[in-house]
Design a protein around this motif. Structure first.
Motif, PDB file in Angstrom:
ATOM      1  N   LEU A 129      43.954 -19.669  -9.831  1.00 25.09           N
ATOM      2  CA  LEU A 129      42.841 -19.896 -10.545  1.00 25.09           C
ATOM      3  C   LEU A 129      41.718 -20.685  -9.664  1.00 25.09           C
ATOM      4  O   LEU A 129      40.784 -20.318 -10.019  1.00 25.09           O
ATOM      5  CB  LEU A 129      43.223 -20.830 -12.001  1.00 25.09           C
ATOM      6  CG  LEU A 129      43.973 -20.190 -12.876  1.00 25.09           C
ATOM      7  CD1 LEU A 129      44.265 -20.829 -14.095  1.00 25.09           C
ATOM      8  CD2 LEU A 129      43.240 -18.800 -13.338  1.00 25.09           C
ATOM      9  N   ALA A 130      42.290 -21.803  -8.971  1.00 24.53           N
ATOM     10  CA  ALA A 130      41.250 -22.500  -8.219  1.00 24.53           C
ATOM     11  C   ALA A 130      40.714 -21.508  -7.043  1.00 24.53           C
ATOM     12  O   ALA A 130      39.510 -21.440  -6.797  1.00 24.53           O
ATOM     13  CB  ALA A 130      42.064 -23.386  -7.312  1.00 24.53           C
ATOM     14  N   ASP A 131      41.439 -20.543  -6.580  1.00 21.32           N
ATOM     15  CA  ASP A 131      40.998 -19.212  -5.678  1.00 21.32           C
ATOM     16  C   ASP A 131      40.046 -18.511  -6.152  1.00 21.32           C
ATOM     17  O   ASP A 131      38.916 -18.319  -5.482  1.00 21.32           O
ATOM     18  CB  ASP A 131      42.250 -18.720  -4.948  1.00 21.32           C
ATOM     19  CG  ASP A 131      43.328 -19.659  -4.266  1.00 21.32           C
ATOM     20  OD1 ASP A 131      42.784 -19.984  -3.003  1.00 21.32           O
ATOM     21  OD2 ASP A 131      44.250 -19.926  -4.601  1.00 21.32           O
ATOM     22  N   VAL A 132      40.421 -18.009  -7.432  1.00 20.56           N
ATOM     23  CA  VAL A 132      39.499 -17.319  -8.105  1.00 20.56           C
ATOM     24  C   VAL A 132      38.148 -18.028  -8.412  1.00 20.56           C
ATOM     25  O   VAL A 132      36.985 -17.217  -8.055  1.00 20.56           O
ATOM     26  CB  VAL A 132      39.993 -16.436  -9.218  1.00 20.56           C
ATOM     27  CG1 VAL A 132      39.173 -15.818 -10.256  1.00 20.56           C
ATOM     28  CG2 VAL A 132      41.160 -15.834  -9.070  1.00 20.56           C
ATOM     29  N   ALA A 133      38.199 -19.191  -8.729  1.00 25.87           N
ATOM     30  CA  ALA A 133      36.950 -20.055  -9.190  1.00 25.87           C
ATOM     31  C   ALA A 133      35.955 -20.179  -7.895  1.00 25.87           C
ATOM     32  O   ALA A 133      34.821 -19.970  -8.064  1.00 25.87           O
ATOM     33  CB  ALA A 133      37.560 -21.038  -9.813  1.00 25.87           C
ATOM     34  N   ALA A 153      20.434 -22.035 -13.113  1.00 25.43           N
ATOM     35  CA  ALA A 153      21.541 -21.697 -13.626  1.00 25.43           C
ATOM     36  C   ALA A 153      22.693 -23.020 -13.564  1.00 25.43           C
ATOM     37  O   ALA A 153      22.862 -23.036 -12.347  1.00 25.43           O
ATOM     38  CB  ALA A 153      22.195 -20.228 -13.299  1.00 25.43           C
ATOM     39  N   ASP A 154      23.544 -23.110 -14.473  1.00 32.87           N
ATOM     40  CA  ASP A 154      24.680 -23.880 -14.333  1.00 32.87           C
ATOM     41  C   ASP A 154      25.902 -23.281 -13.645  1.00 32.87           C
ATOM     42  O   ASP A 154      26.511 -22.650 -14.496  1.00 32.87           O
ATOM     43  CB  ASP A 154      25.140 -24.635 -15.651  1.00 32.87           C
ATOM     44  CG  ASP A 154      25.995 -25.849 -15.312  1.00 32.87           C
ATOM     45  OD1 ASP A 154      26.670 -25.838 -14.537  1.00 32.87           O
ATOM     46  OD2 ASP A 154      26.282 -26.552 -16.299  1.00 32.87           O
ATOM     47  N   LEU A 155      25.867 -23.320 -12.527  1.00 32.03           N
ATOM     48  CA  LEU A 155      26.930 -22.346 -11.864  1.00 32.03           C
ATOM     49  C   LEU A 155      28.349 -22.733 -12.101  1.00 32.03           C
ATOM     50  O   LEU A 155      29.243 -21.964 -12.226  1.00 32.03           O
ATOM     51  CB  LEU A 155      26.754 -22.417 -10.277  1.00 32.03           C
ATOM     52  CG  LEU A 155      25.205 -21.529  -9.732  1.00 32.03           C
ATOM     53  CD1 LEU A 155      25.615 -21.523  -8.167  1.00 32.03           C
ATOM     54  CD2 LEU A 155      25.031 -20.421 -10.413  1.00 32.03           C
ATOM     55  N   ASP A 156      28.624 -24.241 -12.108  1.00 30.29           N
ATOM     56  CA  ASP A 156      29.922 -24.641 -12.588  1.00 30.29           C
ATOM     57  C   ASP A 156      30.359 -24.129 -14.043  1.00 30.29           C
ATOM     58  O   ASP A 156      31.544 -23.559 -13.973  1.00 30.29           O
ATOM     59  CB  ASP A 156      29.888 -26.020 -12.452  1.00 30.29           C
ATOM     60  CG  ASP A 156      29.909 -26.427 -10.927  1.00 30.29           C
ATOM     61  OD1 ASP A 156      30.192 -26.103 -10.173  1.00 30.29           O
ATOM     62  OD2 ASP A 156      29.431 -27.934 -10.862  1.00 30.29           O
ATOM     63  N   SER A 157      29.618 -24.161 -14.756  1.00 36.22           N
ATOM     64  CA  SER A 157      29.752 -23.761 -16.262  1.00 36.22           C
ATOM     65  C   SER A 157      30.029 -22.287 -16.268  1.00 36.22           C
ATOM     66  O   SER A 157      30.884 -21.537 -16.854  1.00 36.22           O
ATOM     67  CB  SER A 157      28.634 -24.236 -17.146  1.00 36.22           C
ATOM     68  OG  SER A 157      28.697 -25.410 -17.105  1.00 36.22           O
ATOM     69  N   LEU A 158      29.061 -21.439 -15.722  1.00 36.25           N
ATOM     70  CA  LEU A 158      29.400 -20.079 -15.653  1.00 36.25           C
ATOM     71  C   LEU A 158      30.609 -19.636 -14.652  1.00 36.25           C
ATOM     72  O   LEU A 158      31.497 -18.611 -15.394  1.00 36.25           O
ATOM     73  CB  LEU A 158      28.215 -19.500 -14.612  1.00 36.25           C
ATOM     74  CG  LEU A 158      26.764 -19.413 -15.320  1.00 36.25           C
ATOM     75  CD1 LEU A 158      25.641 -18.711 -14.129  1.00 36.25           C
ATOM     76  CD2 LEU A 158      26.631 -18.651 -16.446  1.00 36.25           C
ATOM     77  N   THR A 159      30.923 -20.369 -13.693  1.00 36.93           N
ATOM     78  CA  THR A 159      32.445 -20.033 -13.123  1.00 36.93           C
ATOM     79  C   THR A 159      33.332 -20.474 -13.994  1.00 36.93           C
ATOM     80  O   THR A 159      34.365 -19.543 -14.146  1.00 36.93           O
ATOM     81  CB  THR A 159      32.326 -20.744 -11.660  1.00 36.93           C
ATOM     82  OG1 THR A 159      31.235 -20.514 -10.894  1.00 36.93           O
ATOM     83  CG2 THR A 159      33.684 -20.734 -11.112  1.00 36.93           C
ATOM     84  N   LEU A 160      33.301 -21.459 -14.748  1.00 40.95           N
ATOM     85  CA  LEU A 160      34.537 -21.844 -15.429  1.00 40.95           C
ATOM     86  C   LEU A 160      34.663 -20.833 -16.637  1.00 40.95           C
ATOM     87  O   LEU A 160      35.830 -20.606 -16.970  1.00 40.95           O
ATOM     88  CB  LEU A 160      34.205 -23.171 -16.220  1.00 40.95           C
ATOM     89  CG  LEU A 160      35.367 -23.829 -17.105  1.00 40.95           C
ATOM     90  CD1 LEU A 160      36.511 -23.961 -16.282  1.00 40.95           C
ATOM     91  CD2 LEU A 160      34.887 -25.012 -17.606  1.00 40.95           C
ATOM     92  N   SER A 161      33.494 -20.551 -17.285  1.00 41.24           N
ATOM     93  CA  SER A 161      33.504 -19.406 -18.268  1.00 41.24           C
ATOM     94  C   SER A 161      34.111 -18.219 -17.957  1.00 41.24           C
ATOM     95  O   SER A 161      34.883 -17.331 -18.485  1.00 41.24           O
ATOM     96  CB  SER A 161      32.223 -19.454 -18.899  1.00 41.24           C
ATOM     97  OG  SER A 161      31.587 -20.657 -19.603  1.00 41.24           O
ATOM     98  N   LEU A 162      33.624 -17.705 -16.616  1.00 38.45           N
ATOM     99  CA  LEU A 162      34.082 -16.410 -16.118  1.00 38.45           C
ATOM    100  C   LEU A 162      35.827 -16.356 -15.920  1.00 38.45           C
ATOM    101  O   LEU A 162      36.391 -15.465 -16.128  1.00 38.45           O
ATOM    102  CB  LEU A 162      32.998 -15.768 -14.957  1.00 38.45           C
ATOM    103  CG  LEU A 162      31.794 -15.706 -15.219  1.00 38.45           C
ATOM    104  CD1 LEU A 162      31.015 -15.555 -14.022  1.00 38.45           C
ATOM    105  CD2 LEU A 162      31.816 -14.374 -15.858  1.00 38.45           C
ATOM    106  N   VAL A 163      35.735 -17.265 -15.159  1.00 40.15           N
ATOM    107  CA  VAL A 163      37.475 -17.582 -14.687  1.00 40.15           C
ATOM    108  C   VAL A 163      38.348 -17.817 -15.782  1.00 40.15           C
ATOM    109  O   VAL A 163      39.328 -17.167 -16.183  1.00 40.15           O
ATOM    110  CB  VAL A 163      37.458 -18.617 -13.596  1.00 40.15           C
ATOM    111  CG1 VAL A 163      39.229 -18.876 -13.127  1.00 40.15           C
ATOM    112  CG2 VAL A 163      36.598 -18.169 -12.219  1.00 40.15           C
ATOM    113  N   GLY A 164      38.083 -18.615 -16.627  1.00 39.19           N
ATOM    114  CA  GLY A 164      39.081 -19.043 -17.896  1.00 39.19           C
ATOM    115  C   GLY A 164      38.918 -17.877 -18.869  1.00 39.19           C
ATOM    116  O   GLY A 164      40.061 -17.338 -19.078  1.00 39.19           O
ATOM    117  N   GLY A 165      37.686 -17.306 -19.108  1.00 41.58           N
ATOM    118  CA  GLY A 165      37.869 -15.960 -19.939  1.00 41.58           C
ATOM    119  C   GLY A 165      38.525 -14.887 -19.333  1.00 41.58           C
ATOM    120  O   GLY A 165      39.331 -14.095 -19.991  1.00 41.58           O
TER     121      GLY A 165
END
Length: 209
Positions: A129-133, A153-165
């Motif tokens: 998951l860390a690698d994908v993020a 754009a909040d890249l951290d939030s976008l990344t978290l949403s994309l990877v988690g979802g």
């Protein structure tokens, strides 16, 4: 099945056997005996190459994480081409393949494995998951530099949403991976407002969305 079979490139053959067991039987079914039985070799073969089973699993995860890094390179190379949403949809489908998705619960299931991975990979985060993020975050930063993702754009939030979802979508493989349209819908929803809409073609010949 013979138990004294000589393995060429024993490490990789044991890794591949472990993947098959993991995909078929899940983390609870992944034992040293199951791996060597699947590989058709004596149990001692595994211990000739690895100090113990957790050492074997650590090397397995690190090896597969390295494969993800190579696949992530293709995502970064796509920056500035195609569309941001299309590139991310394709990347999530690749990065959340059957083996990476199966490894995530294995890491969470085994405390000693997590400890060894923390030693091998300082910085925290669940392996895979860390690698994908990291891959998604780096790609979004590249696209922001090109003006295809909003500067604020909040890249951290976008990344978290994309990877988690994305992980939730691909972890639910009953009976098949999510449809392409489902992945596209997730990505476009997450990116809404972050990908500027241009009135005309950009320099790559697309709208960037």
């Amino acid at each position: 099945m013979p138990t004294g079979m000589h393995l060429r490139d024993a490490r990789q053959q044991l890794f591949e056997a472990a993947e098959r067991v993991l995909l078929r039987d899940g983390p609870n079914g992944l034992t040293s005996r199951a791996v060597t039985d699947e590989a058709g070799c004596a149990k001692g073969v595994l211990h000739r190459h690895f100090a113990d089973f957790d050492a074997f699993l650590t090397e397995l995860v690190l090896d597969r994480a390295a494969q993800l890094e190579r696949q992530a390179g293709a995502l970064r190379e796509s920056a500035g081409t195609g569309t941001v949403a299309g590139n991310l949809s394709s990347a999530l489908t690749t990065l959340f393949g059957p083996v990476p998705v199966a490894i995530v619960p294995l890491v969470t299931f085994r405390e000693e494995l997590r400890a060894r991975l923390r030693e091998a990979r300082p910085g925290g985060g669940i392996a895979i998951l860390a690698d994908v993020a990291a891959a998604v975050g780096a790609y979004l930063a590249d696209e922001r530099d090109r003006g295809r993702v909003a500067a604020d754009a909040d890249l951290d939030s976008l990344t978290l949403s994309l990877v988690g979802g994305g992980h939730l979508l691909f972890a639910d493989r009953d009976p098949d991976p999510p449809a392409e349209a489902t992945v596209d819908r997730l990505v476009t929803t997450v990116l809404a407002g972050a990908v500027p809409r241009r009135p005309g073609p950009d320099r790559t010949g697309d709208s960037g969305a």
